[in-house]
Design a protein around this motif. Structure first.
Motif, PDB file in Angstrom:
ATOM      1  N   GLU A   6       0.845  -1.204   0.000  1.00 37.96           N
ATOM      2  CA  GLU A   6       0.000   0.000   0.000  1.00 37.96           C
ATOM      3  C   GLU A   6       0.883   1.259   0.000  1.00 37.96           C
ATOM      4  OE1 GLU A   6      -3.602  -0.301   0.248  1.00 37.96           O
ATOM      5  OE2 GLU A   6      -3.301   1.765  -0.480  1.00 37.96           O
ATOM      6  N   ILE A   7       1.933   1.206   0.807  1.00 41.18           N
ATOM      7  CA  ILE A   7       2.834   2.364   0.908  1.00 41.18           C
ATOM      8  C   ILE A   7       3.622   2.555  -0.393  1.00 41.18           C
ATOM      9  CG2 ILE A   7       4.847   3.284   2.170  1.00 41.18           C
ATOM     10  CD1 ILE A   7       3.620   1.940   4.711  1.00 41.18           C
ATOM     11  N   LEU A   8       4.057   1.455  -1.000  1.00 38.57           N
ATOM     12  CA  LEU A   8       4.762   1.582  -2.287  1.00 38.57           C
ATOM     13  C   LEU A   8       3.852   2.234  -3.322  1.00 38.57           C
ATOM     14  CD1 LEU A   8       6.681  -1.816  -2.810  1.00 38.57           C
ATOM     15  CD2 LEU A   8       7.613   0.395  -2.077  1.00 38.57           C
ATOM     16  N   SER A   9       2.611   1.792  -3.342  1.00 38.49           N
ATOM     17  CA  SER A   9       1.648   2.319  -4.297  1.00 38.49           C
ATOM     18  C   SER A   9       1.427   3.823  -4.062  1.00 38.49           C
ATOM     19  CB  SER A   9       0.353   1.529  -4.153  1.00 38.49           C
ATOM     20  OG  SER A   9      -0.607   2.005  -5.020  1.00 38.49           O
ATOM     21  N   GLU A  10       1.243   4.186  -2.804  1.00 40.04           N
ATOM     22  CA  GLU A  10       1.031   5.602  -2.422  1.00 40.04           C
ATOM     23  C   GLU A  10       2.242   6.462  -2.796  1.00 40.04           C
ATOM     24  OE1 GLU A  10       0.568   5.758   1.965  1.00 40.04           O
ATOM     25  OE2 GLU A  10       2.413   6.930   1.862  1.00 40.04           O
ATOM     26  N   GLN A  11       3.442   5.874  -2.773  1.00 34.08           N
ATOM     27  CA  GLN A  11       4.666   6.622  -3.074  1.00 34.08           C
ATOM     28  C   GLN A  11       4.974   6.659  -4.578  1.00 34.08           C
ATOM     29  OE1 GLN A  11       6.739   8.214  -0.755  1.00 34.08           O
ATOM     30  NE2 GLN A  11       5.174   7.756   0.758  1.00 34.08           N
ATOM     31  N   GLY A  12       4.115   6.048  -5.378  1.00 36.19           N
ATOM     32  CA  GLY A  12       4.282   6.133  -6.830  1.00 36.19           C
ATOM     33  C   GLY A  12       5.104   5.004  -7.449  1.00 36.19           C
ATOM     34  N   PHE A  13       5.350   3.950  -6.702  1.00 31.43           N
ATOM     35  CA  PHE A  13       6.042   2.793  -7.290  1.00 31.43           C
ATOM     36  C   PHE A  13       5.044   1.970  -8.104  1.00 31.43           C
ATOM     37  CE2 PHE A  13       8.828   3.896  -3.790  1.00 31.43           C
ATOM     38  CZ  PHE A  13      10.096   3.697  -4.323  1.00 31.43           C
ATOM     39  N   GLU A  14       5.569   1.233  -9.095  1.00 32.41           N
ATOM     40  CA  GLU A  14       4.697   0.384  -9.912  1.00 32.41           C
ATOM     41  C   GLU A  14       5.004  -1.092  -9.750  1.00 32.41           C
ATOM     42  OE1 GLU A  14       4.067   1.648 -13.996  1.00 32.41           O
ATOM     43  OE2 GLU A  14       4.717   3.660 -13.449  1.00 32.41           O
ATOM     44  N   TYR A  15       6.281  -1.411  -9.438  1.00 28.34           N
ATOM     45  CA  TYR A  15       6.585  -2.829  -9.242  1.00 28.34           C
ATOM     46  C   TYR A  15       7.570  -3.010  -8.087  1.00 28.34           C
ATOM     47  CZ  TYR A  15      11.234  -2.576 -11.441  1.00 28.34           C
ATOM     48  OH  TYR A  15      12.545  -2.288 -11.716  1.00 28.34           O
ATOM     49  N   SER A  16       7.612  -4.262  -7.609  1.00 28.43           N
ATOM     50  CA  SER A  16       8.497  -4.634  -6.516  1.00 28.43           C
ATOM     51  C   SER A  16       9.097  -5.986  -6.872  1.00 28.43           C
ATOM     52  CB  SER A  16       7.656  -4.722  -5.242  1.00 28.43           C
ATOM     53  OG  SER A  16       8.207  -5.631  -4.325  1.00 28.43           O
ATOM     54  N   SER A  17      10.341  -6.210  -6.423  1.00 28.83           N
ATOM     55  CA  SER A  17      10.932  -7.545  -6.567  1.00 28.83           C
ATOM     56  C   SER A  17      11.520  -7.883  -5.210  1.00 28.83           C
ATOM     57  CB  SER A  17      12.007  -7.536  -7.658  1.00 28.83           C
ATOM     58  OG  SER A  17      12.568  -8.837  -7.767  1.00 28.83           O
ATOM     59  N   SER A  18      10.628  -8.161  -4.275  1.00 29.57           N
ATOM     60  CA  SER A  18      10.983  -8.230  -2.848  1.00 29.57           C
ATOM     61  C   SER A  18      10.636  -9.553  -2.213  1.00 29.57           C
ATOM     62  CB  SER A  18      10.247  -7.114  -2.088  1.00 29.57           C
ATOM     63  OG  SER A  18      10.531  -5.855  -2.650  1.00 29.57           O
ATOM     64  N   THR A  19      10.285 -10.557  -3.025  1.00 30.79           N
ATOM     65  CA  THR A  19       9.932 -11.861  -2.442  1.00 30.79           C
ATOM     66  C   THR A  19      10.757 -12.969  -3.083  1.00 30.79           C
ATOM     67  OG1 THR A  19       8.098 -12.113  -4.023  1.00 30.79           O
ATOM     68  CG2 THR A  19       7.563 -11.220  -1.856  1.00 30.79           C
ATOM     69  N   TYR A  20      11.110 -13.935  -2.236  1.00 32.06           N
ATOM     70  CA  TYR A  20      11.879 -15.102  -2.695  1.00 32.06           C
ATOM     71  C   TYR A  20      11.132 -16.327  -2.190  1.00 32.06           C
ATOM     72  CZ  TYR A  20      16.334 -16.943  -4.473  1.00 32.06           C
ATOM     73  OH  TYR A  20      17.309 -17.548  -5.238  1.00 32.06           O
ATOM     74  N   PRO A  21      10.382 -17.014  -3.059  1.00 31.29           N
ATOM     75  CA  PRO A  21       9.521 -18.109  -2.587  1.00 31.29           C
ATOM     76  C   PRO A  21      10.290 -19.402  -2.292  1.00 31.29           C
ATOM     77  CG  PRO A  21       9.140 -17.685  -4.921  1.00 31.29           C
ATOM     78  CD  PRO A  21      10.194 -16.719  -4.477  1.00 31.29           C
ATOM     79  N   ILE A  22      11.190 -19.319  -1.313  1.00 33.63           N
ATOM     80  CA  ILE A  22      11.950 -20.492  -0.877  1.00 33.63           C
ATOM     81  C   ILE A  22      11.936 -20.568   0.655  1.00 33.63           C
ATOM     82  CG2 ILE A  22      13.568 -20.691  -2.813  1.00 33.63           C
ATOM     83  CD1 ILE A  22      15.596 -19.105  -1.032  1.00 33.63           C
TER      84      ILE A  22
END
Ligand SMILES: [Zn+2]
Length: 287
Positions: free
Chosen positions: A145-161
């Motif tokens: 929600e905060i990334l969206s509010e700050q104007g970001f469009e994508y994130s690469s912050s998860t590692y499914p392991i």
């Protein structure tokens, strides 16, 4: 003989990423190096990142540089060089704090400060974010929600392991749209014995021989038909970095393992695949 699909996949571009931080920023050393000590330590990330820029130019690779605001403040010329050479600049936060250790207010302050510093130095909008130590999980989905509010469009912050320091083994393995309006791009994994194995770079890439990493990447591309992304750090191609005293044997082993072989492996990777930015590969947009 390769099928048409395989040939098609192998000629597509994959996403190259570098997390621009120094050897003293890493989470493995956070217990022995205080943030107040950072300005007193030998600053090596600038020189190392310039070397990577030269290498990428030679191999015609484009890259997304997830950069710490703390680093950008100290070397705005490096930030300008990244952008002028046609790479994508993105945020790795300001002070490399894990999101699992921050309140929503602290996260908002860290991320907005990093965005401001990076945008000022680059003269362009920053739309990508990567959390330090891939520290997004079920406990902090408010961060989207905060990334969206700050104007970001994508994130690469998860590692499914399943990993002792990070990881969301039950989260999606491929890019997905969050309800908050952020596209999340997980680090790539392959399936083995009902587990996900990380193939996205970092320590795993330094640990395994190159042929094994390449076989897994090819397997991922052929089976999953998804773009691949790779991450590494400027300190991983700097075997002469000062040694940090006082850290645990495990942390030291992880950090210093095979540093002298890393650059050669990265060069092979750059030659074996075609590389572009996250924005281009996953959002289908140029710089
Ligand atoms: Zn990092």
């Amino acid at each position: 003989m390769q099928s048409k699909d395989q040939i098609g996949q192998s000629t597509k571009k994959q996403a190259l990423t570098v997390d621009v931080e120094d050897y003293f920023h890493v989470s493995a050393f956070e217990g022995v190096i205080a943030q107040s000590d950072w300005p007193t330590l030998e600053f090596r990330v600038e020189k190392n990142t310039y070397r990577l820029l030269e290498l990428f130019e030679k191999k015609q690779a484009k890259c997304t540089f997830f950069t710490l605001g703390w680093v950008a403040q100290r070397c705005p010329n490096l930030i300008k060089a990244i952008v002028e050479q046609g790479h994508e600049l993105a945020s790795h936060g300001f002070a490399h704090q894990r999101v699992t250790d921050m309140t929503p207010e602290q996260f908002r302050s860290d991320v907005s400060k990093s965005k401001q510093v990076l945008e000022e130095a680059a003269g362009q909008a920053i739309i990508g974010y990567r959390a330090p130590s891939f520290s997004f999980n079920d406990s902090n989905t408010w961060a989207y929600e905060i990334l969206s509010e700050q104007g970001f469009e994508y994130s690469s912050s998860t590692y499914p392991i399943d990993h002792d320091l990070y990881g969301v083994p039950n989260w999606p393995r491929f890019k997905f749209q969050r309800p908050e309006g952020i596209l999340e791009i997980p680090v790539p994994t392959v399936r083995k014995n009902n587990n996900n194995i990380g193939i996205g770079g970092g320590g795993y890439f330094r640990l395994y021989p190159y042929w094994l990493s390449k076989r897994r990447i090819d397997n991922y591309l052929n089976v999953e038909k998804q773009p691949y992304s790779f991450y590494f750090h400027p300190w991983e191609v700097d075997p002469r970095q000062p040694r940090v005293g006082g850290a645990s044997v495990k942390s030291k082993l992880r950090h210093y393992l095979n540093l002298s072989r890393m650059e050669g492996k990265v060069i092979r990777l750059l030659e074996d695949y075609q590389w572009d930015t996250m924005k281009s590969v996953y959002l289908d947009r140029g710089i």
